[in-house]
Design a protein around this motif. Structure first.
Motif, PDB file in Angstrom:
ATOM      1  N   ARG A   4      -0.973   3.921   8.529  1.00 21.56           N
ATOM      2  CA  ARG A   4      -1.214   2.720   7.720  1.00 21.56           C
ATOM      3  C   ARG A   4      -1.182   1.477   8.604  1.00 21.56           C
ATOM      4  O   ARG A   4      -0.544   0.486   8.282  1.00 21.56           O
ATOM      5  CB  ARG A   4      -0.199   2.632   6.586  1.00 21.56           C
ATOM      6  CG  ARG A   4      -0.317   3.848   5.638  1.00 21.56           C
ATOM      7  CD  ARG A   4       0.642   3.740   4.480  1.00 21.56           C
ATOM      8  NE  ARG A   4       0.782   5.030   3.805  1.00 21.56           N
ATOM      9  CZ  ARG A   4       0.480   5.235   2.528  1.00 21.56           C
ATOM     10  NH1 ARG A   4       0.004   4.270   1.784  1.00 21.56           N
ATOM     11  NH2 ARG A   4       0.651   6.424   1.987  1.00 21.56           N
ATOM     12  N   LEU A  64       2.364   1.681  -3.534  1.00 25.20           N
ATOM     13  CA  LEU A  64       1.410   1.900  -4.626  1.00 25.20           C
ATOM     14  C   LEU A  64       0.596   3.178  -4.446  1.00 25.20           C
ATOM     15  O   LEU A  64       0.087   3.735  -5.413  1.00 25.20           O
ATOM     16  CB  LEU A  64       0.482   0.686  -4.735  1.00 25.20           C
ATOM     17  CG  LEU A  64       1.193  -0.598  -5.178  1.00 25.20           C
ATOM     18  CD1 LEU A  64       0.341  -1.817  -4.852  1.00 25.20           C
ATOM     19  CD2 LEU A  64       1.530  -0.555  -6.661  1.00 25.20           C
ATOM     20  N   ASP A  65       0.460   3.637  -3.200  1.00 32.39           N
ATOM     21  CA  ASP A  65      -0.320   4.850  -2.916  1.00 32.39           C
ATOM     22  C   ASP A  65       0.491   5.723  -1.959  1.00 32.39           C
ATOM     23  O   ASP A  65       0.049   6.089  -0.873  1.00 32.39           O
ATOM     24  CB  ASP A  65      -1.669   4.449  -2.293  1.00 32.39           C
ATOM     25  CG  ASP A  65      -2.687   5.575  -2.336  1.00 32.39           C
ATOM     26  OD1 ASP A  65      -2.348   6.672  -2.827  1.00 32.39           O
ATOM     27  OD2 ASP A  65      -3.811   5.373  -1.852  1.00 32.39           O
ATOM     28  N   ARG A  66       1.702   6.058  -2.402  1.00 29.70           N
ATOM     29  CA  ARG A  66       2.700   6.624  -1.480  1.00 29.70           C
ATOM     30  C   ARG A  66       2.365   8.019  -0.968  1.00 29.70           C
ATOM     31  O   ARG A  66       2.867   8.430   0.072  1.00 29.70           O
ATOM     32  CB  ARG A  66       4.072   6.621  -2.152  1.00 29.70           C
ATOM     33  CG  ARG A  66       4.213   7.556  -3.331  1.00 29.70           C
ATOM     34  CD  ARG A  66       5.594   7.454  -3.937  1.00 29.70           C
ATOM     35  NE  ARG A  66       5.783   6.190  -4.630  1.00 29.70           N
ATOM     36  CZ  ARG A  66       6.934   5.795  -5.171  1.00 29.70           C
ATOM     37  NH1 ARG A  66       7.999   6.566  -5.080  1.00 29.70           N
ATOM     38  NH2 ARG A  66       7.022   4.657  -5.814  1.00 29.70           N
ATOM     39  N   TYR A  67       1.528   8.764  -1.698  1.00 31.96           N
ATOM     40  CA  TYR A  67       1.284  10.151  -1.289  1.00 31.96           C
ATOM     41  C   TYR A  67       0.026  10.311  -0.426  1.00 31.96           C
ATOM     42  O   TYR A  67      -0.307  11.428  -0.037  1.00 31.96           O
ATOM     43  CB  TYR A  67       1.207  11.056  -2.517  1.00 31.96           C
ATOM     44  CG  TYR A  67       2.495  11.035  -3.313  1.00 31.96           C
ATOM     45  CD1 TYR A  67       3.687  11.517  -2.762  1.00 31.96           C
ATOM     46  CD2 TYR A  67       2.533  10.485  -4.592  1.00 31.96           C
ATOM     47  CE1 TYR A  67       4.875  11.466  -3.471  1.00 31.96           C
ATOM     48  CE2 TYR A  67       3.727  10.429  -5.314  1.00 31.96           C
ATOM     49  CZ  TYR A  67       4.890  10.929  -4.742  1.00 31.96           C
ATOM     50  OH  TYR A  67       6.076  10.878  -5.440  1.00 31.96           O
ATOM     51  N   ARG A  68      -0.653   9.210  -0.145  1.00 31.25           N
ATOM     52  CA  ARG A  68      -1.851   9.311   0.691  1.00 31.25           C
ATOM     53  C   ARG A  68      -1.447   9.651   2.123  1.00 31.25           C
ATOM     54  O   ARG A  68      -0.525   9.059   2.673  1.00 31.25           O
ATOM     55  CB  ARG A  68      -2.611   7.976   0.678  1.00 31.25           C
ATOM     56  CG  ARG A  68      -3.969   8.064   1.338  1.00 31.25           C
ATOM     57  CD  ARG A  68      -4.762   6.762   1.247  1.00 31.25           C
ATOM     58  NE  ARG A  68      -4.376   5.778   2.240  1.00 31.25           N
ATOM     59  CZ  ARG A  68      -3.725   4.659   1.988  1.00 31.25           C
ATOM     60  NH1 ARG A  68      -3.356   4.351   0.752  1.00 31.25           N
ATOM     61  NH2 ARG A  68      -3.413   3.812   2.958  1.00 31.25           N
ATOM     62  N   ASP A  90       0.830  -1.211   0.000  1.00 34.13           N
ATOM     63  CA  ASP A  90       0.000   0.000   0.000  1.00 34.13           C
ATOM     64  C   ASP A  90       0.861   1.255   0.000  1.00 34.13           C
ATOM     65  O   ASP A  90       0.588   2.218  -0.721  1.00 34.13           O
ATOM     66  CB  ASP A  90      -0.922  -0.017   1.220  1.00 34.13           C
ATOM     67  CG  ASP A  90      -1.651   1.299   1.403  1.00 34.13           C
ATOM     68  OD1 ASP A  90      -2.577   1.582   0.613  1.00 34.13           O
ATOM     69  OD2 ASP A  90      -1.282   2.067   2.321  1.00 34.13           O
ATOM     70  N   LYS A  91       1.922   1.238   0.815  1.00 34.22           N
ATOM     71  CA  LYS A  91       2.762   2.432   0.935  1.00 34.22           C
ATOM     72  C   LYS A  91       3.477   2.745  -0.376  1.00 34.22           C
ATOM     73  O   LYS A  91       3.703   3.906  -0.708  1.00 34.22           O
ATOM     74  CB  LYS A  91       3.790   2.218   2.052  1.00 34.22           C
ATOM     75  CG  LYS A  91       4.301   3.497   2.672  1.00 34.22           C
ATOM     76  CD  LYS A  91       5.063   3.199   3.950  1.00 34.22           C
ATOM     77  CE  LYS A  91       5.498   4.480   4.629  1.00 34.22           C
ATOM     78  NZ  LYS A  91       6.231   4.205   5.878  1.00 34.22           N
ATOM     79  N   HIS A 122      -9.628   1.946   4.686  1.00 41.65           N
ATOM     80  CA  HIS A 122      -9.378   2.528   3.362  1.00 41.65           C
ATOM     81  C   HIS A 122      -9.844   1.594   2.237  1.00 41.65           C
ATOM     82  O   HIS A 122     -10.404   2.057   1.237  1.00 41.65           O
ATOM     83  CB  HIS A 122      -7.888   2.831   3.210  1.00 41.65           C
ATOM     84  CG  HIS A 122      -7.533   3.461   1.905  1.00 41.65           C
ATOM     85  ND1 HIS A 122      -7.885   4.762   1.580  1.00 41.65           N
ATOM     86  CD2 HIS A 122      -6.881   2.957   0.807  1.00 41.65           C
ATOM     87  CE1 HIS A 122      -7.456   5.034   0.352  1.00 41.65           C
ATOM     88  NE2 HIS A 122      -6.847   3.962  -0.124  1.00 41.65           N
ATOM     89  N   TYR A 123      -9.599   0.296   2.409  1.00 44.40           N
ATOM     90  CA  TYR A 123      -9.946  -0.665   1.354  1.00 44.40           C
ATOM     91  C   TYR A 123     -11.299  -1.348   1.592  1.00 44.40           C
ATOM     92  O   TYR A 123     -11.638  -2.304   0.893  1.00 44.40           O
ATOM     93  CB  TYR A 123      -8.838  -1.716   1.215  1.00 44.40           C
ATOM     94  CG  TYR A 123      -7.582  -1.148   0.596  1.00 44.40           C
ATOM     95  CD1 TYR A 123      -7.467  -0.977  -0.778  1.00 44.40           C
ATOM     96  CD2 TYR A 123      -6.500  -0.766   1.388  1.00 44.40           C
ATOM     97  CE1 TYR A 123      -6.315  -0.445  -1.346  1.00 44.40           C
ATOM     98  CE2 TYR A 123      -5.347  -0.233   0.834  1.00 44.40           C
ATOM     99  CZ  TYR A 123      -5.257  -0.070  -0.537  1.00 44.40           C
ATOM    100  OH  TYR A 123      -4.127   0.463  -1.101  1.00 44.40           O
ATOM    101  N   ARG A 137      -7.366  -3.083  -6.770  1.00 43.54           N
ATOM    102  CA  ARG A 137      -7.316  -1.642  -6.999  1.00 43.54           C
ATOM    103  C   ARG A 137      -6.157  -1.248  -7.907  1.00 43.54           C
ATOM    104  O   ARG A 137      -6.269  -0.325  -8.709  1.00 43.54           O
ATOM    105  CB  ARG A 137      -7.226  -0.881  -5.669  1.00 43.54           C
ATOM    106  CG  ARG A 137      -7.335   0.621  -5.865  1.00 43.54           C
ATOM    107  CD  ARG A 137      -7.557   1.366  -4.567  1.00 43.54           C
ATOM    108  NE  ARG A 137      -8.796   0.985  -3.902  1.00 43.54           N
ATOM    109  CZ  ARG A 137      -9.286   1.583  -2.818  1.00 43.54           C
ATOM    110  NH1 ARG A 137      -8.629   2.608  -2.286  1.00 43.54           N
ATOM    111  NH2 ARG A 137     -10.401   1.179  -2.252  1.00 43.54           N
ATOM    112  N   PHE A 138      -5.040  -1.939  -7.768  1.00 38.40           N
ATOM    113  CA  PHE A 138      -3.845  -1.602  -8.560  1.00 38.40           C
ATOM    114  C   PHE A 138      -3.537  -2.702  -9.572  1.00 38.40           C
ATOM    115  O   PHE A 138      -2.370  -2.969  -9.876  1.00 38.40           O
ATOM    116  CB  PHE A 138      -2.661  -1.359  -7.626  1.00 38.40           C
ATOM    117  CG  PHE A 138      -2.864  -0.177  -6.713  1.00 38.40           C
ATOM    118  CD1 PHE A 138      -2.680   1.118  -7.173  1.00 38.40           C
ATOM    119  CD2 PHE A 138      -3.282  -0.363  -5.402  1.00 38.40           C
ATOM    120  CE1 PHE A 138      -2.884   2.209  -6.337  1.00 38.40           C
ATOM    121  CE2 PHE A 138      -3.489   0.721  -4.560  1.00 38.40           C
ATOM    122  CZ  PHE A 138      -3.295   2.013  -5.032  1.00 38.40           C
TER     123      PHE A 138
END
Length: 242
Positions: A151, A143-147, A140-141, A159-160, A187-188
């Motif tokens: 975590r 693939l969606d690093r700027y969220r 997750d960190k 979130h998921y 999702r990815f």
């Protein structure tokens, strides 16, 4: 049509412990959850351990396991650690990727318990097969690093949109982590479906190291002396001073 890995067979492993120091703390419960396909009924194996040391109140407040309960119902650590080492080796031999949330914690504490009680290592149980780990936190960190935001497993479940019933129960946490990995995969999908779990295992080691360097730099800016270990999915043994 080939099934994507995130819809196929997965296993998940989780522990509850006496604390957060992998070198000194002990496992008090563990669970292995095996699911042959997305949506299939999971097979759950649970272990309860009498760790042989007092369980701090802070740890009991998290997972609810008291000294009295563990002394009455828990098994001695040595045979349990043997079973855990064998169980993970069996999943690896069967070719099932192993989901472990924050893998360097759970796998390292198991390794240290095997050293303590079996004069062995997790690596020895996995000599004939290679462990393939999927860590929802690392995935997750990356693939969606700027969220923004934390975590933790509970955060990732929110979130998921994964249900987390009975957080800090090893079986509940393992089941939730497994479902989070499936949700991350969906999702990815465009970024993950061409990668095999074995390739992802190798990539996560690189991603985790980069994440650790970033966190270490942030701690340095904050003036915090805390050290971040870049090793994944297992931390090397600490060298004892001569």
């Amino acid at each position: 049509m080939t099934t994507n890995w995130y819809e196929g067979p997965l296993a998940a492993f989780d522990t509850e412990t006496t604390g957060v120091d992998v070198e000194q703390d002990r496992i008090v419960s563990a669970a292995l959850v095996v699911q042959d396909a997305a949506g299939a009924r999971p097979r759950v194996t649970r272990w309860l351990v009498n760790p042989g040391i007092p369980v701090p109140e802070g740890a009991t407040a998290v997972h609810g396991l008291t000294d009295e309960h563990l002394q009455r119902n828990g098994r001695w650590p040595s045979p349990v650690m043997e079973e855990l080492g064998r169980a993970l080796a069996e999943q690896s031999a069967a070719g099932r990727p192993l989901v472990v949330m924050n893998a360097p914690f759970d796998l390292t504490i198991l390794d240290r318990e095997l050293r303590r009680h079996r004069a062995s290592t997790l690596g020895r149980y996995l000599e004939r097969t290679s462990l393939c780990v999927l860590d929802p936190r690392v995935l997750d960190k990356h693939l969606d690093r700027y969220r923004k935001g934390r975590r933790t497993l509970a955060d990732l479940c929110a979130h998921y949109e994964v249900e987390l019933e009975g957080a800090h129960d090893a079986a509940a946490d393992a089941t939730a982590a497994l479902e989070v990995v499936r949700a991350v995969g969906r999702r990815f999908a465009s970024r993950l479906e061409r990668l095999s779990p074995a390739e992802l295992h190798t990539l996560q080691a690189v991603w985790h190291a980069a994440q650790a360097r970033g966190l270490q730099a942030w701690f340095a800016r904050q003036g915090t002396p805390e050290l971040v270990d870049p090793a994944w999915p297992l931390r090397p043994e600490l060298r004892k001073a001569a």
